[in-house]
Write an enzyme that holds these catalytic residues in place. Structure first.
Site, short mmCIF file in Angstrom:
data_model
loop_
_atom_site.label_atom_id
_atom_site.label_comp_id
_atom_site.label_asym_id
_atom_site.label_seq_id
_atom_site.Cartn_x
_atom_site.Cartn_y
_atom_site.Cartn_z
CG ASN A 10 -1.46 5.99 -2.80
OD1 ASN A 10 -1.20 6.83 -3.24
ND2 ASN A 10 -1.57 4.92 -3.34
CE LYS A 12 -4.68 4.64 -5.19
NZ LYS A 12 -5.34 3.31 -5.61
CG HIS A 95 0.27 1.17 -5.44
ND1 HIS A 95 -0.61 0.90 -6.36
CD2 HIS A 95 -0.55 1.32 -4.36
CE1 HIS A 95 -1.80 1.20 -5.86
NE2 HIS A 95 -1.70 1.46 -4.64
CD GLU A 97 -3.47 2.43 -8.41
OE1 GLU A 97 -2.76 3.60 -8.29
OE2 GLU A 97 -4.36 2.05 -8.13
CD GLU A 167 -2.55 -1.16 -1.23
OE1 GLU A 167 -3.18 -0.29 -0.37
OE2 GLU A 167 -1.90 -0.81 -2.11
N GLY A 173 -9.59 0.09 -5.35
CA GLY A 173 -10.34 1.14 -6.14
C GLY A 173 -11.60 0.41 -6.82
CB SER A 214 -12.40 -1.20 -1.47
OG SER A 214 -12.13 -1.10 -2.72
P1 PGA Z 1 -8.37 2.34 -2.58
O1 PGA Z 1 -6.82 2.23 -2.85
O2 PGA Z 1 -8.61 2.57 -1.05
O3 PGA Z 1 -8.95 3.39 -3.44
O4 PGA Z 1 -8.95 1.07 -3.10
C1 PGA Z 1 -5.98 1.77 -2.08
C2 PGA Z 1 -4.60 1.65 -2.53
O5 PGA Z 1 -4.30 1.77 -3.81
O6 PGA Z 1 -3.51 1.88 -2.12
#
Ligand code: PGA
Length: 253
Positions: A10, A12, A95, A97, A167, A173, A214
């Protein structure tokens, strides 16, 4: 039940046209020999077409990071399933976010899921608890509720596939991943259980459930050896060609 591992990157809101193509050109030769893991790249909408063209015939799939549920019309700024299905197979939905920053709810995630399935896109449905919910002992309840509501009225005659990504919001992140055993326990105890209730035993067993939050080359393997974790949704590390390739290699059975 054999579930083929799947690793999705992803990106983003990262990647201009040139950056996207150089990242693809860096991962493509490395992934040619990986047969036993399904790989998906989810770039921003603006480069989805060029990325899908570059990946065409490579066996690596593209996915979108979101979509609206209507087919067309006066929805300024939105992207429809009809537009996406020309260039990708997968779409990330719900997601955290999107939920936290852009106000998406279980109800609007469900509308997106129904529309994606109807149009033959494979939804990667994201669920996960916040730190407060976790500390309040609500992880199972929150995750089960998100899965149940995302799948409300789902009719799998349109598509025989859905993917769930567990997640934990506090792990995204932050560099602070869940423990592999902890994530496996949530997936087994909460997600497969609710999938069984909602869609039946065989679909629950066949559905691929990813871990996200992460994931890095140095912890990926721990997640992939868990019985219920079938791959990863990778954010930050998917922007570094070598890291993404190493995570995919770690997912081989
Ligand atoms: P990350 O993000 O690996 O940077 O923690 C995962 C995600 O948001 O799908």
């Amino acid at each position: 039940m054999i579930r083929i591992p799947l690793v999705a990157g992803n990106w983003k809101m990262n990647g201009t046209g040139d950056e996207a193509l150089s990242l693809i050109d860096a991962i493509l030769p490395e992934l040619q020999e990986v047969q036993d893991v399904e790989c998906v790249v989810c770039p921003p909408f603006t480069v989805l077409y060029i990325v899908s063209q570059r990946l065409s015939g490579s066996g690596i799939h593209t996915g979108a990071q979101n979509m609206f549920w209507e087919e067309s019309g006066a929805y300024t700024g939105e992207v429809s399933p009809l537009m996406l299905k020309q260039m990708c197979k997968f779409v990330i939905l719900g997601h955290s976010e999107r939920r936290a920053i852009f106000g998406e709810t279980d109800d609007t995630v469900n509308k997106r899921v129904l529309s994606a399935l109807y149009h033959g896109l494979v939804p990667i449905i994201c669920v996960g608890e916040t730190l407060d919910e976790r500390e309040g002992g609500m992880t199972d309840e929150v995750v089960q509720c998100q899965v149940r509501l995302a799948l409300k009225d789902v009719d799998l005659k349109y598509s025989d596939e859905i993917i769930i990504a567990y997640e934990p919001v506090w792990a995204i992140g932050t560099g602070r991943s869940a423990t592999a055993e902890g994530a496996n326990a949530v997936i087994e105890g909460s997600i497969r259980t609710i999938l069984k209730q909602e869609l039946g035993n065989s679909i629950s067993e066949a559905t691929r459930i990813l871990y996200g939050g992460s994931v890095k080359p140095d912890n990926a393997r721990e997640f992939f050896i868990q019985s219920e974790i079938d791959g990863a949704l990778v954010g930050g590390a998917s922007l570094k060609a070598q890291d993404f390739v190493e995570i995919i290699r770690a997912a081989r059975n």
